[in-house]
Write a protein that holds these residues in place. Structure first.
Motif, short mmCIF file in Angstrom:
data_model
loop_
_atom_site.label_atom_id
_atom_site.label_comp_id
_atom_site.label_asym_id
_atom_site.label_seq_id
_atom_site.Cartn_x
_atom_site.Cartn_y
_atom_site.Cartn_z
N ILE A 223 0.86 -1.18 0.00
CA ILE A 223 0.00 0.00 0.00
C ILE A 223 0.90 1.23 0.00
CG2 ILE A 223 -1.69 1.34 1.31
CD1 ILE A 223 -2.78 -1.26 2.45
N PHE A 224 0.77 2.07 -1.00
CA PHE A 224 1.60 3.27 -1.07
C PHE A 224 0.93 4.30 -1.96
CE2 PHE A 224 2.88 0.34 -4.31
CZ PHE A 224 3.32 1.08 -5.40
N HIS A 225 1.50 5.50 -2.02
CA HIS A 225 0.85 6.65 -2.66
C HIS A 225 0.49 6.42 -4.12
CE1 HIS A 225 1.32 9.30 0.72
NE2 HIS A 225 2.64 9.24 0.72
N GLN A 226 1.31 5.71 -4.84
CA GLN A 226 1.05 5.56 -6.28
C GLN A 226 -0.08 4.58 -6.57
OE1 GLN A 226 4.49 4.89 -8.69
NE2 GLN A 226 5.55 6.69 -7.94
N HIS A 227 -0.27 3.60 -5.70
CA HIS A 227 -1.37 2.66 -5.89
C HIS A 227 -2.61 3.22 -5.18
CE1 HIS A 227 0.98 -1.23 -7.06
NE2 HIS A 227 1.24 -0.20 -7.84
N LEU A 228 -3.46 3.84 -5.96
CA LEU A 228 -4.65 4.48 -5.41
C LEU A 228 -5.76 3.48 -5.15
CD1 LEU A 228 -4.81 7.55 -7.84
CD2 LEU A 228 -3.54 7.35 -5.70
N ASN A 229 -5.76 2.36 -5.91
CA ASN A 229 -6.87 1.41 -5.88
C ASN A 229 -6.38 0.00 -5.56
OD1 ASN A 229 -8.78 3.42 -6.98
ND2 ASN A 229 -7.47 3.26 -8.79
N TYR A 230 -7.21 -0.74 -4.79
CA TYR A 230 -6.89 -2.10 -4.37
C TYR A 230 -8.12 -2.97 -4.66
CZ TYR A 230 -3.02 0.40 -2.42
OH TYR A 230 -1.90 1.20 -2.30
N PHE A 231 -8.16 -3.47 -5.89
CA PHE A 231 -9.30 -4.24 -6.36
C PHE A 231 -9.36 -5.62 -5.72
CE2 PHE A 231 -8.82 -1.15 -9.75
CZ PHE A 231 -10.13 -0.89 -10.14
N SER A 232 -10.55 -6.02 -5.36
CA SER A 232 -10.83 -7.41 -5.01
C SER A 232 -11.60 -8.02 -6.18
CB SER A 232 -11.66 -7.50 -3.74
OG SER A 232 -12.96 -6.93 -3.95
N LEU A 233 -11.74 -9.34 -6.19
CA LEU A 233 -12.55 -9.95 -7.25
C LEU A 233 -13.98 -9.42 -7.18
CD1 LEU A 233 -12.80 -11.92 -9.59
CD2 LEU A 233 -13.24 -13.74 -7.94
N LYS A 234 -14.46 -9.19 -5.97
CA LYS A 234 -15.81 -8.66 -5.81
C LYS A 234 -15.95 -7.28 -6.46
CE LYS A 234 -19.34 -7.64 -2.29
NZ LYS A 234 -19.67 -7.70 -0.85
N SER A 235 -14.99 -6.39 -6.24
CA SER A 235 -15.10 -5.05 -6.81
C SER A 235 -14.86 -5.05 -8.32
CB SER A 235 -14.16 -4.07 -6.10
OG SER A 235 -12.80 -4.36 -6.33
N ILE A 236 -14.06 -6.01 -8.80
CA ILE A 236 -13.87 -6.15 -10.25
C ILE A 236 -15.19 -6.52 -10.91
CG2 ILE A 236 -12.78 -7.55 -12.06
CD1 ILE A 236 -10.38 -7.86 -10.08
N LEU A 237 -15.86 -7.53 -10.37
CA LEU A 237 -17.14 -7.96 -10.94
C LEU A 237 -18.19 -6.87 -10.82
CD1 LEU A 237 -17.23 -11.66 -9.66
CD2 LEU A 237 -16.83 -10.88 -12.00
N TYR A 238 -18.16 -6.12 -9.73
CA TYR A 238 -19.09 -5.01 -9.56
C TYR A 238 -18.87 -3.98 -10.66
CZ TYR A 238 -21.95 -1.59 -7.00
OH TYR A 238 -22.93 -0.70 -6.61
N LEU A 239 -17.61 -3.62 -10.90
CA LEU A 239 -17.27 -2.63 -11.92
C LEU A 239 -17.69 -3.09 -13.31
CD1 LEU A 239 -15.73 -0.08 -12.95
CD2 LEU A 239 -13.66 -1.51 -12.99
N LEU A 240 -17.33 -4.33 -13.67
CA LEU A 240 -17.64 -4.83 -15.00
C LEU A 240 -19.15 -4.90 -15.23
CD1 LEU A 240 -14.97 -7.66 -15.48
CD2 LEU A 240 -14.89 -5.29 -16.27
N ASN A 241 -19.86 -5.37 -14.24
CA ASN A 241 -21.31 -5.47 -14.36
C ASN A 241 -21.94 -4.09 -14.55
OD1 ASN A 241 -23.90 -7.10 -14.02
ND2 ASN A 241 -24.13 -5.61 -12.38
#
Length: 404
Positions: A223-241
């Motif tokens: 976890i650091f400043h450049q990585h703004l997002n930490y996707f889980s499989l759940k949030s990936i599927l939420y986004l794609l849907n």
């Protein structure tokens, strides 16, 4: 380098989940005065520089992790002058890219494409590897500003800019993006822009770190400043849907930050992957964070116990070293220097660490010294460094993590 611009840094604060839009709950981990990474200086910087308060949030609705404070992209990725990472010059980068290319080939088989677009192409290593697969390949990355002609060749076109600023007129039938989406302040809008341009036949390939693998390995140094997002499989599927897309397949690269590689297209059929979802909870995240802190505390105490005039060297002037220093609670001034095999880093410092970098050929007493492995972000790096150090027979090798 203008060091003043890395002092009193102004940030953009994110107050809502970037995937589902829910107002974020209170932060679950706080990192006051957290250091920026990947920025070197020609001389020792004595002032407090390159630090920004940071907070980690987790959305219990869609399973997405994100940091709150966004540093201006121009400050973090301000061109080739101090942004060192290049895929083709990094063994770890090439291995990861080759793994990604193999994943692409396993999905598309022998299909030939009119246009392949890469978002965040770095030095175009991946596009060059796919050059025979398309009539035209377009790479977009701000680190190429002013160097477009240098990287463009034959059917490859380089565009030095942020994707958000680029207008594409070409018909798109493949989109690829490695290690970019985690850096984007609004990943949903980023993906939507390219999805809206695409046809129903366009196939997408993305790679980015996965929250589940971070938690499995208790790697909170990821976890650091450049990585703004930490996707889980759940949030990936939420986004794609939400964008009217379906997940075709995915794969995990355990040797590269625990990254997930996904392929998707327009459509509505992602239900088959719902059974793979880990319903992450805040207590689980905090339990794993405590394990990580125990590892860091043990390594820090081990350094403090070294007595007398024993020499201690760091090995590996990693881009992420300021984060390791932060979690150790040690500015690493106890080190004689940090040894690195990259000659471009000889004599450099980090803007927020009082330790000099030197190449191994200038260090003649490794066998009489203690070595702290300082390049730990990638387990492949750790293994490679160990293979170099063991024949040199140092007195001790300290590995900050109990995981290799």
């Amino acid at each position: 380098m203008d060091i003043e611009k890395f002092q009193n840094i102004v940030v953009e604060k994110r107050s809502h989940c970037v995937i589902c839009g829910k107002k974020v709950d209170a932060s679950i981990i706080e990192f006051p005065d957290f250091p920026m990474t990947e920025i070197y200086s020609d001389e020792l910087v004595k002032e407090k520089t390159g630090v920004v308060d940071q907070r980690f949030h987790f959305c219990t609705q869609c399973g997405h992790g994100q940091i709150a404070n966004v540093i201006d992209v121009e400050l973090q990725y301000g061109g080739a002058s101090f942004y060192y990472y290049r895929t083709s010059e990094s063994a770890r980068g090439r291995e990861s890219a080759d793994f990604f290319i193999n994943f692409v080939n396993s999905i598309v088989k022998d299909r030939h494409f009119k246009n392949i677009i890469e978002l965040g192409c770095n030095d175009l290593y991946v596009l060059k590897s796919l050059q025979s697969r398309a009539d035209k390949l377009i790479g977009i990355d701000p680190i190429l500003i002013g160097r477009e002609n240098e990287f463009s060749e034959n059917n490859i076109i380089a565009i030095g800019d942020f994707f958000e600023n680029v207008t594409l007129d070409e018909e798109i039938d493949m989109v690829i993006s490695l290690d970019t989406l985690e850096h984007v302040s609004n990943p949903k809008e980023f993906v939507k822009k390219i999805v809206d341009k695409a046809s129903n036949e366009t196939i997408f390939f993305f790679q980015f770190p996965l929250l589940e693998t971070l938690l499995d390995a208790c790697r909170f140094d990821h976890i650091f400043h450049q990585h703004l997002n930490y996707f889980s499989l759940k949030s990936i599927l939420y986004l794609l849907n939400d964008l009217g897309c379906e997940l075709i397949d995915y794969k995990i690269n355990s040797n590269h930050w625990g990254a997930i590689l996904i392929s998707f297209k327009k459509g509505k059929n992602g239900a088959k992957y719902l059974k793979n979802i880990w319903e992450i909870t805040v207590p689980e995240i905090l339990e794993r964070y405590s394990v990580f802190k125990c590892s860091m505390d043990a390594a820090s105490k081990r350094l403090s116990y070294i007595r007398g005039d024993k020499k201690i060297y760091g090995y590996g002037a990693a881009l992420m070293l300021p984060v390791l220093s932060y979690h150790l609670g040690n500015d690493l001034s106890c080190l004689e220097c940090v040894i690195d095999d990259d000659k471009r880093k000889e004599g450099l410092y980090y803007i927020n660490l009082p330790v000099k970098i030197q190449t191994r050929e200038n260090i003649l007493d490794i066998g009489d010294s203690i070595i702290l492995i300082t390049a730990i972000a990638s387990m492949n790096n750790v293994r490679q460094i160990l293979s170099k150090l063991i024949p040199l027979n140092p007195k001790q090798i300290i590995l900050p993590l109990n995981l290799i």
